[in-house]
Design a protein around this motif. Structure first.
Motif, PDB file in Angstrom:
ATOM      1  N   LEU A   1     -21.430  -0.505   0.739  1.00 48.64           N
ATOM      2  CA  LEU A   1     -20.749  -1.747   1.066  1.00 48.64           C
ATOM      3  C   LEU A   1     -19.337  -1.456   1.581  1.00 48.64           C
ATOM      4  CD1 LEU A   1     -21.650  -4.693   0.607  1.00 48.64           C
ATOM      5  CD2 LEU A   1     -20.225  -4.675  -1.466  1.00 48.64           C
ATOM      6  N   TRP A   2     -18.965  -2.017   2.691  1.00 50.98           N
ATOM      7  CA  TRP A   2     -17.592  -1.847   3.192  1.00 50.98           C
ATOM      8  C   TRP A   2     -17.299  -2.953   4.199  1.00 50.98           C
ATOM      9  CZ3 TRP A   2     -14.480   0.930   0.476  1.00 50.98           C
ATOM     10  CH2 TRP A   2     -13.191   1.231   0.954  1.00 50.98           C
ATOM     11  N   ALA A   3     -16.035  -3.147   4.512  1.00 55.09           N
ATOM     12  CA  ALA A   3     -15.663  -4.182   5.477  1.00 55.09           C
ATOM     13  C   ALA A   3     -15.836  -3.622   6.892  1.00 55.09           C
ATOM     14  CB  ALA A   3     -14.219  -4.599   5.237  1.00 55.09           C
TER      15      ALA A   3
ATOM     16  N   LEU B   1      -7.252  -4.190  10.434  1.00 49.13           N
ATOM     17  CA  LEU B   1      -6.929  -2.799  10.051  1.00 49.13           C
ATOM     18  C   LEU B   1      -6.762  -2.609   8.558  1.00 49.13           C
ATOM     19  CD1 LEU B   1      -3.246  -1.833  10.974  1.00 49.13           C
ATOM     20  CD2 LEU B   1      -4.024  -4.137  10.513  1.00 49.13           C
ATOM     21  N   TRP B   2      -6.452  -3.695   7.829  1.00 47.94           N
ATOM     22  CA  TRP B   2      -6.328  -3.563   6.359  1.00 47.94           C
ATOM     23  C   TRP B   2      -7.684  -3.756   5.683  1.00 47.94           C
ATOM     24  CZ3 TRP B   2      -2.345  -1.083   7.045  1.00 47.94           C
ATOM     25  CH2 TRP B   2      -1.160  -1.550   7.603  1.00 47.94           C
ATOM     26  N   GLU B   3      -8.714  -3.886   6.444  1.00 49.37           N
ATOM     27  CA  GLU B   3     -10.089  -3.918   5.930  1.00 49.37           C
ATOM     28  C   GLU B   3     -10.367  -5.119   5.039  1.00 49.37           C
ATOM     29  OE1 GLU B   3      -9.946   0.298   4.157  1.00 49.37           O
ATOM     30  OE2 GLU B   3     -11.278   0.518   5.879  1.00 49.37           O
ATOM     31  N   GLU B   4      -9.821  -6.263   5.407  1.00 49.44           N
ATOM     32  CA  GLU B   4      -9.954  -7.418   4.520  1.00 49.44           C
ATOM     33  C   GLU B   4     -10.397  -8.713   5.188  1.00 49.44           C
ATOM     34  OE1 GLU B   4      -6.520  -6.237   1.271  1.00 49.44           O
ATOM     35  OE2 GLU B   4      -6.035  -7.662   2.855  1.00 49.44           O
ATOM     36  N   VAL B   5      -9.967  -8.932   6.414  1.00 48.56           N
ATOM     37  CA  VAL B   5     -10.172 -10.248   7.022  1.00 48.56           C
ATOM     38  C   VAL B   5     -11.028 -10.121   8.289  1.00 48.56           C
ATOM     39  CG1 VAL B   5      -9.045 -12.289   7.984  1.00 48.56           C
ATOM     40  CG2 VAL B   5      -7.909 -10.998   6.180  1.00 48.56           C
TER      41      VAL B   5
ATOM     42  N   GLY C   1     -13.973 -12.980   4.910  1.00 46.94           N
ATOM     43  CA  GLY C   1     -13.043 -12.074   4.222  1.00 46.94           C
ATOM     44  C   GLY C   1     -11.969 -12.833   3.474  1.00 46.94           C
ATOM     45  N   TYR C   2     -10.917 -12.139   3.084  1.00 46.03           N
ATOM     46  CA  TYR C   2      -9.852 -12.761   2.300  1.00 46.03           C
ATOM     47  C   TYR C   2      -9.237 -13.948   3.037  1.00 46.03           C
ATOM     48  CZ  TYR C   2      -9.638  -8.653  -0.778  1.00 46.03           C
ATOM     49  OH  TYR C   2      -9.918  -7.655  -1.670  1.00 46.03           O
ATOM     50  N   GLY C   3      -9.020 -15.041   2.290  1.00 42.55           N
ATOM     51  CA  GLY C   3      -8.434 -16.221   2.913  1.00 42.55           C
ATOM     52  C   GLY C   3      -7.051 -16.529   2.379  1.00 42.55           C
TER      53      GLY C   3
ATOM     54  N   GLY D   1       5.992  -4.210   2.768  1.00 39.39           N
ATOM     55  CA  GLY D   1       4.577  -4.021   2.449  1.00 39.39           C
ATOM     56  C   GLY D   1       3.704  -4.345   3.648  1.00 39.39           C
ATOM     57  N   ARG D   2       2.402  -4.492   3.423  1.00 35.12           N
ATOM     58  CA  ARG D   2       1.504  -4.810   4.542  1.00 35.12           C
ATOM     59  C   ARG D   2       1.698  -6.266   4.946  1.00 35.12           C
ATOM     60  NH1 ARG D   2      -4.433  -2.621   2.886  1.00 35.12           N
ATOM     61  NH2 ARG D   2      -4.140  -4.097   1.186  1.00 35.12           N
ATOM     62  N   TYR D   3       1.616  -7.177   3.970  1.00 34.90           N
ATOM     63  CA  TYR D   3       1.852  -8.602   4.211  1.00 34.90           C
ATOM     64  C   TYR D   3       2.185  -9.208   2.854  1.00 34.90           C
ATOM     65  CZ  TYR D   3      -2.936  -8.795   2.548  1.00 34.90           C
ATOM     66  OH  TYR D   3      -4.064  -8.620   1.777  1.00 34.90           O
TER      67      TYR D   3
ATOM     68  N   SER E   1      -2.545  -8.051  -2.479  1.00 38.08           N
ATOM     69  CA  SER E   1      -2.749  -7.837  -3.907  1.00 38.08           C
ATOM     70  C   SER E   1      -3.308  -6.442  -4.196  1.00 38.08           C
ATOM     71  CB  SER E   1      -3.703  -8.894  -4.458  1.00 38.08           C
ATOM     72  OG  SER E   1      -4.953  -8.739  -3.829  1.00 38.08           O
ATOM     73  N   PHE E   2      -3.468  -5.632  -3.187  1.00 40.21           N
ATOM     74  CA  PHE E   2      -4.097  -4.310  -3.327  1.00 40.21           C
ATOM     75  C   PHE E   2      -3.098  -3.266  -3.824  1.00 40.21           C
ATOM     76  CE2 PHE E   2      -5.254  -0.301  -0.892  1.00 40.21           C
ATOM     77  CZ  PHE E   2      -6.277   0.090  -1.746  1.00 40.21           C
ATOM     78  N   GLY E   3      -3.339  -2.779  -5.046  1.00 42.13           N
ATOM     79  CA  GLY E   3      -2.412  -1.817  -5.634  1.00 42.13           C
ATOM     80  C   GLY E   3      -2.948  -0.395  -5.628  1.00 42.13           C
TER      81      GLY E   3
ATOM     82  N   HIS F   1      -6.511  -1.041  -8.067  1.00 42.73           N
ATOM     83  CA  HIS F   1      -6.748  -2.398  -8.566  1.00 42.73           C
ATOM     84  C   HIS F   1      -6.283  -3.401  -7.513  1.00 42.73           C
ATOM     85  CE1 HIS F   1      -2.457  -3.085  -8.998  1.00 42.73           C
ATOM     86  NE2 HIS F   1      -2.388  -1.836  -9.420  1.00 42.73           N
ATOM     87  N   THR F   2      -6.579  -4.679  -7.776  1.00 43.70           N
ATOM     88  CA  THR F   2      -6.075  -5.699  -6.848  1.00 43.70           C
ATOM     89  C   THR F   2      -5.238  -6.721  -7.622  1.00 43.70           C
ATOM     90  OG1 THR F   2      -8.217  -6.786  -7.047  1.00 43.70           O
ATOM     91  CG2 THR F   2      -7.859  -5.530  -5.043  1.00 43.70           C
ATOM     92  N   ASN F   3      -4.451  -6.223  -8.563  1.00 46.68           N
ATOM     93  CA  ASN F   3      -3.613  -7.108  -9.386  1.00 46.68           C
ATOM     94  C   ASN F   3      -2.216  -7.289  -8.839  1.00 46.68           C
ATOM     95  OD1 ASN F   3      -5.737  -7.105 -11.141  1.00 46.68           O
ATOM     96  ND2 ASN F   3      -4.919  -5.386 -12.325  1.00 46.68           N
TER      97      ASN F   3
HETATM   98  C1  NOJ Z   1      -9.946  -1.274   0.146  1.00 47.79           C
HETATM   99  C2  NOJ Z   1      -9.207  -1.268   1.424  1.00 47.79           C
HETATM  100  O1  NOJ Z   1      -9.053   0.040   1.849  1.00 47.79           O
HETATM  101  C3  NOJ Z   1      -7.859  -1.928   1.275  1.00 47.79           C
HETATM  102  O2  NOJ Z   1      -7.188  -1.964   2.497  1.00 47.79           O
HETATM  103  C4  NOJ Z   1      -8.079  -3.323   0.777  1.00 47.79           C
HETATM  104  O3  NOJ Z   1      -6.854  -3.961   0.580  1.00 47.79           O
HETATM  105  C5  NOJ Z   1      -8.886  -3.313  -0.482  1.00 47.79           C
HETATM  106  N1  NOJ Z   1     -10.116  -2.599  -0.305  1.00 47.79           N
HETATM  107  C6  NOJ Z   1      -9.129  -4.734  -0.901  1.00 47.79           C
HETATM  108  O4  NOJ Z   1      -9.923  -4.787  -2.018  1.00 47.79           O
END
Ligand code: NOJ
Ligand code: NOJ
Length: 455
Positions: free
Chosen positions: A145-147, A207-211, A276-278, A346-348, A352-354, A357-359
């Motif tokens: 699974l991947w974006a 490019l951030w693999e989210e939207v 993707g993320y909204g 940061g990116r934006y 929430s991507f740490g 984790h995504t906290n």
């Molecule tokens: C992994 C991706 O590489 C990263 O860019 C993204 O923020 C997170 N997945 C979101 O869960």
């Protein structure tokens, strides 16, 4: 002979010492006088190059693999991302002319590996074809699974291979423009260009693999790939293809109007989101600055429509940079508590991507370096257009504050992770992110360019 050497060497040493004292003093004065050098940035450059080279063709990967980082768990970055790899190779190309003979030799080997590997990747069946974002370190396709797809990848790869074709022309047999344009054994520029020309209208993941949607960054690098691709094709006599690439590039340029926020005179990062993320309500993203840095050549002017143009002279670049800067000023503890002038970027803002984790998201070195690079590039353009030196130097000083920010949070030996912890200020997430070093190398090159233009 032996005697002579022994007598001469202390003298040589003394001479060397004296020269170094003089150069050092001279540089110190220059720093005070007109910011000629940013000590830390120039000192970090050779280190960054070594660390980049270490992450290409590692002994336990298929040659040509550029690992995003050496970390293999939480998160696992031991993959070849098409985007990261292309940007890393572009930073090496930029640094190549100033390298020592020895380092050039090593770098050439990595270039060759990258070209052969990229051609193999184009032929590897994947879930989404050419837009597949990342591959396993043994070169096989990553099918979990991947974006996907991420359509900036083929455009960035085409740009890196076209630049390599020019660089290696006459240097190495079998890696000239013709072979690299359309040959099944080494990375085929035409394969990527055809993909870009036929698919740029389709939504893809950012490019951030989210939207999932239409992205300014993706369109900007696709446009540049097609423009440079058209030149390339024309030189090689592939006229039909050249015309087609130019035509598609013009259509992309017209389409950029959808990203224009006329009320605020800035660019928006994503429109027509389909999945993707909204959560990215601000639509402000450092990807906008990366889009200028990677997608707009010096001196180029994009005519979007009658009253809307984009070039390094456009006010919208600085306006967008300012919006990005302001968006981050307020949100991280380290930006409020410290007496450093520039905020960490940061990116934006909603990120929430740490890392593992995504906290909660953090500032990133590559994002903080990107804003500096943008400002250096605007400064260069101002000097070339005859604006006053002071005017340009003001921007350099502003950009340098972002470099100081990265320096402050870097490990003492200058090494960089992916992120800077928003509360503690320590490096966090994966160590030695290859792209962080590429961002340092290109920011340094952009800074040097300001002073080269001022001569
Ligand atoms: C992994 C991706 O590489 C990263 O860019 C993204 O923020 C997170 N997945 C979101 O869960
Ligand atoms: C996550 C970033 O968002 C993405 O842009 C990058 O390609 C991967 N990490 C690998 O570095």
């Amino acid at each position: 002979m032996r005697m002579k050497n022994m007598i001469l060497s202390p003298m040589a040493a003394l001479l060397l010492f004296m020269t170094s004292v003089t150069t050092h003093a001279a540089t110190q004065t220059a720093v005070c006088e007109d910011l000629l050098n940013h000590m830390w940035l120039s000192e970090q450059r050779p280190q960054a190059l070594l660390r980049i080279l270490e992450n290409i063709s590692r002994s336990d990967t298929k040659p040509g693999t550029v690992v995003a980082a050496r970390t293999k768990a939480e998160p696992n970055y031991y993959y070849h991302w098409v985007r990261d790899a292309a940007l890393v190779i572009q930073s090496l190309i930029e640094a190549f002319p100033a390298m020592s003979q020895e380092q050039r030799q090593v770098t050439r080997e990595k270039f060759r590996d990258y070209l052969v590997h990229s051609a193999d990747l184009q032929d590897t069946p994947t879930l989404t074809g050419m837009g597949e974002p990342k591959f396993n370190p043994d070169g096989s396709s990553f099918n979990d699974l991947w974006a996907r797809p991420q359509n900036d990848g083929p455009a960035l790869r085409a740009l890196s291979v076209m630049q390599l074709a020019r660089l290696m022309q006459g240097e190495q047999q079998g890696f000239g423009p013709y072979q690299l344009y359309n040959n099944t054994h080494i990375a085929t520029i035409k394969g990527d260009l055809e993909y870009v020309a036929h698919h740029w209208r389709e939504p893809s993941v950012d490019l951030w693999e989210e939207v999932y949607g239409d992205h300014f960054y993706t369109r900007m690098v696709q446009r540049r790939a097609l423009r440079e691709g058209a030149l390339f094709a024309r030189e090689l006599g592939d006229i039909g293809a050249a015309n087609f690439y130019d035509q598609q590039a013009s259509e992309i340029e017209d389409s950029l109007v959808i990203f224009w926020d006329a009320d605020r005179s800035i660019w928006r990062t994503t429109v027509n989101r389909t999945g993707g993320y909204g959560h990215k309500h601000s639509n402000i993203d450092v990807a906008l600055l990366l889009a200028f840095n990677h997608g707009l050549r010096p001196g180029e002017e994009i005519r979007i429509h009658k009253n809307l143009k984009l070039s390094w002279q456009s006010r919208s670049i600085l306006e967008t940079a300012e919006h990005v800067e302001n968006a981050f000023r307020e949100i991280y503890t380290i930006n409020q508590n410290s007496n450093l002038v520039a905020p960490a970027i940061g990116r934006y803002p909603e990120d929430s991507f740490g890392g593992s984790h995504t906290n909660g998201g953090n500032p990133w070195p590559l994002a903080t370096l990107a804003i500096a690079e943008t400002l250096y590039k605007v400064a260069t353009m101002r000097i070339q257009n005859g604006r006053s030196r002071e005017n340009a130097l003001r921007l350099v000083r502003e950009a340098d504050h972002f470099i100081d920010r990265v320096r402050y949070h870097a490990h003492p030996d200058g090494s960089l992770n992916e992120q800077i912890h928003r509360d503690s200020g320590y490096m966090t997430s994966v160590e030695h992110l290859t792209w962080s070093y590429a961002a340092l190398v290109t920011a340094e090159a952009a800074r040097a360019q300001v002073f080269a233009s001022a001569r």
